[in-house]
Each structure stands twice: as structure tokens, then as C-alpha cells.
Design an enzyme around this catalytic site. Structure first.
Site, PDB file in Angstrom:
ATOM      1  N   TRP A 339       0.826  -1.210   0.000  1.00  0.00           N
ATOM      2  CA  TRP A 339       0.000   0.000   0.000  1.00  0.00           C
ATOM      3  C   TRP A 339       0.861   1.262   0.000  1.00  0.00           C
ATOM      4  O   TRP A 339       0.482   2.277  -0.572  1.00  0.00           O
ATOM      5  CB  TRP A 339      -0.909  -0.011   1.228  1.00  0.00           C
ATOM      6  CG  TRP A 339      -1.622   1.282   1.466  1.00  0.00           C
ATOM      7  CD1 TRP A 339      -2.785   1.702   0.870  1.00  0.00           C
ATOM      8  CD2 TRP A 339      -1.247   2.330   2.363  1.00  0.00           C
ATOM      9  NE1 TRP A 339      -3.141   2.943   1.344  1.00  0.00           N
ATOM     10  CE2 TRP A 339      -2.215   3.347   2.265  1.00  0.00           C
ATOM     11  CE3 TRP A 339      -0.187   2.509   3.252  1.00  0.00           C
ATOM     12  CZ2 TRP A 339      -2.152   4.530   3.007  1.00  0.00           C
ATOM     13  CZ3 TRP A 339      -0.112   3.678   4.003  1.00  0.00           C
ATOM     14  CH2 TRP A 339      -1.094   4.662   3.873  1.00  0.00           C
ATOM     15  N   HIS A 340       2.040   1.193   0.617  1.00  0.00           N
ATOM     16  CA  HIS A 340       2.881   2.383   0.729  1.00  0.00           C
ATOM     17  C   HIS A 340       3.473   2.819  -0.605  1.00  0.00           C
ATOM     18  O   HIS A 340       3.880   3.978  -0.736  1.00  0.00           O
ATOM     19  CB  HIS A 340       4.013   2.141   1.744  1.00  0.00           C
ATOM     20  CG  HIS A 340       3.553   2.204   3.164  1.00  0.00           C
ATOM     21  ND1 HIS A 340       2.932   1.149   3.788  1.00  0.00           N
ATOM     22  CD2 HIS A 340       3.619   3.200   4.091  1.00  0.00           C
ATOM     23  CE1 HIS A 340       2.638   1.494   5.035  1.00  0.00           C
ATOM     24  NE2 HIS A 340       3.023   2.723   5.227  1.00  0.00           N
ATOM     25  N   GLY A 341       3.552   1.955  -1.569  1.00  0.00           N
ATOM     26  CA  GLY A 341       4.067   2.397  -2.853  1.00  0.00           C
ATOM     27  C   GLY A 341       4.642   1.276  -3.690  1.00  0.00           C
ATOM     28  O   GLY A 341       4.773   0.136  -3.245  1.00  0.00           O
TER      29      GLY A 341
END
Length: 492
Positions: A339-341
Site C-alpha cells: 500500500w505504501h508504494g
């Protein structure tokens, strides 16, 4: 006159090099003007809501330009799908509506955040070269898509009724304080406040100002200062520094990230309080944690509980046996990392934390602390220290641009430590040391101290509150970097 017109036109033009953030002077001035108008129209619900929506969309436009159209599209899509879901009775249709919402939101995330990573991996397998797509990442897309998904799933589960007013739902999803970097505010927590047309009490406004002040101090005075003057140098070239300096750099980034992110959350919650809306806390002294499990109950609470409710539980949670529960927990943390990247480092970071959680739960089952040691101060201190160091390792992976950098840092720490440079380090980086130590001490103080400080500020006469606020703003202005430093989580 021409210069005035140029300045006014600048307010209407998106500038990628100078986005409008909570820690910018432009935001402060515009928010004060907005707040004056907001106070004047509070008695007129529809006008007040239109004012907040307009300011929120303008705020988002100044952060992501045309991507504001995506946000408006999500608002309309959620509203229509929510009404449809509320009227649907056939199980297959209800499943399909929720699935459509998830596909739309996850599809946007995949395109904007992961398209280049997936295409790069695919072309690597084929042995060909890949030219990255020119994809602009909409600011805060992860946060408002998560809020969108939770809204639909809560309706499906019967925990929330569909919002009947497009104006109310647009207000909720576009509300500017948590829009760019959280917290992940759920519809079932905020929509009742929107429908009730809440108003800020004097106590809420004082609490809000106190949180905004603490958030600015965390972000500008501590996080930005530590980052620009030391941490970035270590991660840019760890081999230039001793193992001791590398270790302090990793600890420094952990403190920097906490102050940066919790500082944003404090300001978001504080700004919402000024407008009459109360959010749940997003951080609860995570470095007091005595285990990895406890850490995730205290760190980025709105995300960790979202992942629990909308990923871990749908995967089966702990309802299908111990092995499946471990697998679900590990998978949830990998998804949280992703989700962070679009970076393998984030996936590795998520897998690392998933492994920590699984190991902690497995060890607890086979080994229990002797009863005479439970609660002893030295045991508590050891647990906190070990947990903190494990978290530092994780955030080193999170910050490092590659595994090669992580390997260089580890090499320096384990083969070239040089504790003898400690005194010289303190002398050369005295302000860095003082900022980090002050931040950590303030963090581990009893919760009653923080509550007491908040209550003391609330009880102050308005004049003293204003003087303290002016003093904090002066300190922030004097210590800020020459260029505006964006919040770390704006890229997520």
C-alpha cells in the site's frame, strides 16, 4: 496593481514545486480567512457545507491539480453505488456492487501507483527494456480510496446506512484535514457528525490549537531538522560514516518518521476540531510498545485497524486454524507494505513486520514469562528496548532506496562500529542529539502529562493561549528549512 494581480493569479494556479501544505505560510493565511467566513455562516448548514467542500477541493487542487476530478468522480460513484447497495436485496447483486467499488478503487491504485512496477517486472521476465510511464500520482489517493471501500463494505455488513445526501457524502470524502495523509476516517464515525451539523465548542477549539502547535513542533522543529542535517546524509552514502553514526542515523529516521507523520495527524485532528469534528487518535506512543503486536496497536492506528477489518478478517482472520491465521496476518502486512508504494523495499518491509507478528504470536504460545518476572521494571525496559530496535531495523528497510544500501549500513554497524567517535559526534551534531533526545523523552512521558498539558492550555485565558501560539509559530518560522519540506506520507 500588476503585482497584486500576479499574486492573486498565483493563488489560482497549481504549482508542483510549491504545493499548499499544512506547514506552509500560504495555508495558514488562507485557513485563517476561511475560518472567519466559516464562523460567520455556521448557522446556515448548506452554505457552511458548500464553503468547506469548496475550500477542500481548492486545497486538493493546489496539491494535485487536475486529479481533483478523480476525487469528485469517486464521490459521485460512491454515492450512487451506496444508494444502489442499500436498495439491493439479492445476495449476488449486493456482492457485485461491493466488488465493483473495490475493483474501481483498487484499479486506480494499481494504475497510478503500481503500473510501472508491474510493467517493469513483466519486461524483466521477457528480457526486454522498459521505459516508465509518465504517471502522476494523485496526492492522498490511498487514503480516500480506503475511506471509499470502508463506506461500501460497512453498508454491506449492515453497520452503516447509505448516505442519502450527495452533499453530505462529498463533504465527508473531500474534507481537507485528513485528505492528503490521513488519518483514515471512516464514514460511520464522521457522517453522523456531518448530519448532526456539529459546531466547535471553545474547549474543542483550544484542544485543536494545542494539537496544531504540537504537530508543527514535531514536523518542523524536529523531523525536518533531523532529516536535513543528518539522516539524509547517512542514507545517501552510509559508507562515508562509521557504524555508530549509521546506527544513530537509523534511529534518527525512526524518530523523524514518527514526528513527521504523527505531526501531520495531530494537525489534521486539530484542524478538524476547530471546525467542530472529532477524530480518533492515530498514534498512541508507539515506542512504548513491548512487542511488535502492541506496536501495531499504537502506530498509525487508523490504517492498522482498517487492514484488520477489511483485509485480515475477510481473508478468514483467526477463524480457520492457527496456521491460516498466521498466513493471513503475514499476507495482511505484505499488503500493508505494498500500500505504501510501488517499491520492492516496501513489500520487504511489510513482509518483515508480518514475520515479526507471526514469530511473536508463535513464541508466546510455546514460551511464557515466569510469573515472578511479569511486570518488573527491568523486564518492561528490556521488552521496550528490543521492540524499538526491531522497529528501527524495519524502518531502515523502509527508508533505504535498495537492499544494497541496507547491506552497507549493516556492514558498517557490525564491522566498523567505532564507538570512540561518539564524543566527537555529540560535539559536531549537538543540536541533532538534543532534538532527538527531547523528542524521545517527550514521547515516553506518561500519558497523564500530555493530557495535563492539554488541559492546562484549554484552561488558559484566551490572551495567554494566543501568546503561546504566537511563540510556537515564531519558533517554527525561525527553525524551518529554507525550502518547504513535504510530509513523508504525502507520497502514499
Amino acid at each position: 496593481m500588476e503585482s497584486i494581480l500576479n499574486r492573486l493569479s498565483d493563488l489560482l494556479v497549481y504549482d508542483a514545486a510549491s504545493p499548499m501544505l499544512f506547514n506552509s505560510g500560504l495555508f495558514l493565511v488562507l485557513f485563517l480567512l476561511f475560518l472567519l467566513v466559516y464562523q460567520a455562516v455556521q448557522g446556515h448548514r448548506r452554505i457552511k457545507m458548500l464553503l468547506v467542500i469548496a475550500f477542500s477541493l481548492y486545497f486538493y487542487y493546489k496539491s494535485s491539480q487536475w486529479c481533483v476530478a478523480i476525487l469528485c468522480g469517486v464521490c459521485l460513484s460512491d454515492y450512487l453505488l451506496g444508494l444502489w447497495l442499500g436498495r439491493a436485496s439479492a445476495p449476488w447483486l449486493r456482492h457485485g456492487i461491493v466488488a465493483l467499488n473495490v475493483v474501481l478503487n483498487v484499479g486506480m491504485l494499481v494504475y497510478f501507483k503500481y503500473a510501472n512496477l508491474l510493467l517493469d517486472a513483466f519486461t524483466s521476465i521477457r528480457g526486454s527494456t522498459f521505459d516508465p510511464l509518465d504517471v502522476i500520482l494523485p496526492a492522498g489517493i490511498s487514503f480516500f480510496t480506503f475511506r471509499s471501500i470502508s463506506y461500501m463494505v460497512d453498508i454491506y455488513r449492515g453497520q452503516l446506512s447509505p448516505c442519502r445526501s450527495l452533499l453530505d457524502y462529498t463533504f465527508y470524502l473531500t474534507f481537507f484535514p485528513p485528505l492528503l495523509a490521513g488519518p483514515v476516517v471512516r464514514a460511520k464515525d464522521m457522517l453522523p457528525q456531518v448530519e448532526a451539523n456539529v459546531k466547535a465548542t471553545p474547549q474543542m477549539m483550544s484542544e485543536g490549537l494545542f494539537l496544531i502547535m504540537t504537530g508543527l513542533l514535531k514536523k518542523v522543529v524536529i523531523a525536518d531538522y533531523i532529516s536535513g542535517n543528518f539522516v539524509d546524509r547517512i542514507f545517501d552514502n552510509p559508507m562515508l560514516y562509521s557504524g555508530f553514526e549509521n546506527l544513530i542515523g537509523c534511529i534518527g529516521f525512526t524518530i523523524q518518521l514518527y514526528c513527521d507523520f504523527s505531526g501531520y495527524s495531530d494537525m489534521a485532528i486539530g484542524l478538524a476540531l476547530l471546525l467542530g469534528y472529532r477524530f480518533k487518535e492515530n498514534f498512541a506512543a508507539p515506542f512504548k510498545s513491548q512487542s511488535p503486536t502492541e506496536f501495531w496497536r499504537r502506530w498509525h492506528i487508523s490504517l492498522s485497524t482498517w487492514l484488520r477489518d477489511y483485509v485480515y478478517i475477510p481473508l478468514g482472520g483467526n477463524r480457520r486454524g492457527r496456521a491460516r491465521a498466521y498466513a493471513n496476518q503475514f499476507a495482511t502486512m505484505v499488503i500493508g507494505g505494498l500500500w505504501h508504494g510501488a517499491s520492492w523495499m516496501y513489500i520487504i518491509w511489510g513482509a518483515y513486520h508480518g514475520l515479526l507478528l507471526v514469530l511473536h504470536k508463535a513464541i508466546k504460545r510455546v514460551w511464557k514469562l515466569p510469573e515472578q518476572l511479569i511486570g518488573r521494571p527491568e523486564v518492561k525496559l528490556a521488552n521496550i528496548t528490543i521492540t524499538f530496535l526491531l522497529i528501527v531495523v524495519g524502518f531502515t528497510i523502509f527508508r533505504a532506496p535498495s537492499l544494497e544500501t541496507v547491506g552497507q549500513i549493516a556492514t558498517q554497524i557490525f564491522t566498523n562500529f567505532h564507538l570512540d567517535v561518539a564524543s566527537q559526534f555529540v560535539e559536531n551534531y549537538l543540536m541533532i542529539v538534543l532534538a532527538g533526545v527531547a523528542a524521545y523523552i517527550a514521547h515516553i512521558t506518561p500519558r497523564t502529562w500530555t493530557t495535563g498539558a492539554t488541559q492546562a492550555y484549554v484552561a488558559m485565558p484566551v490572551l495567554w493561549q494566543a501568546l503561546l501560539l504566537a511563540t510556537i509559530l515564531f519558533i517554527v518560522v525561525q527553525t524551518r528549512q529554507s525550502e518547504l519540506v513535504p510530509f513523508i506520507y504525502l507520497q502514499y
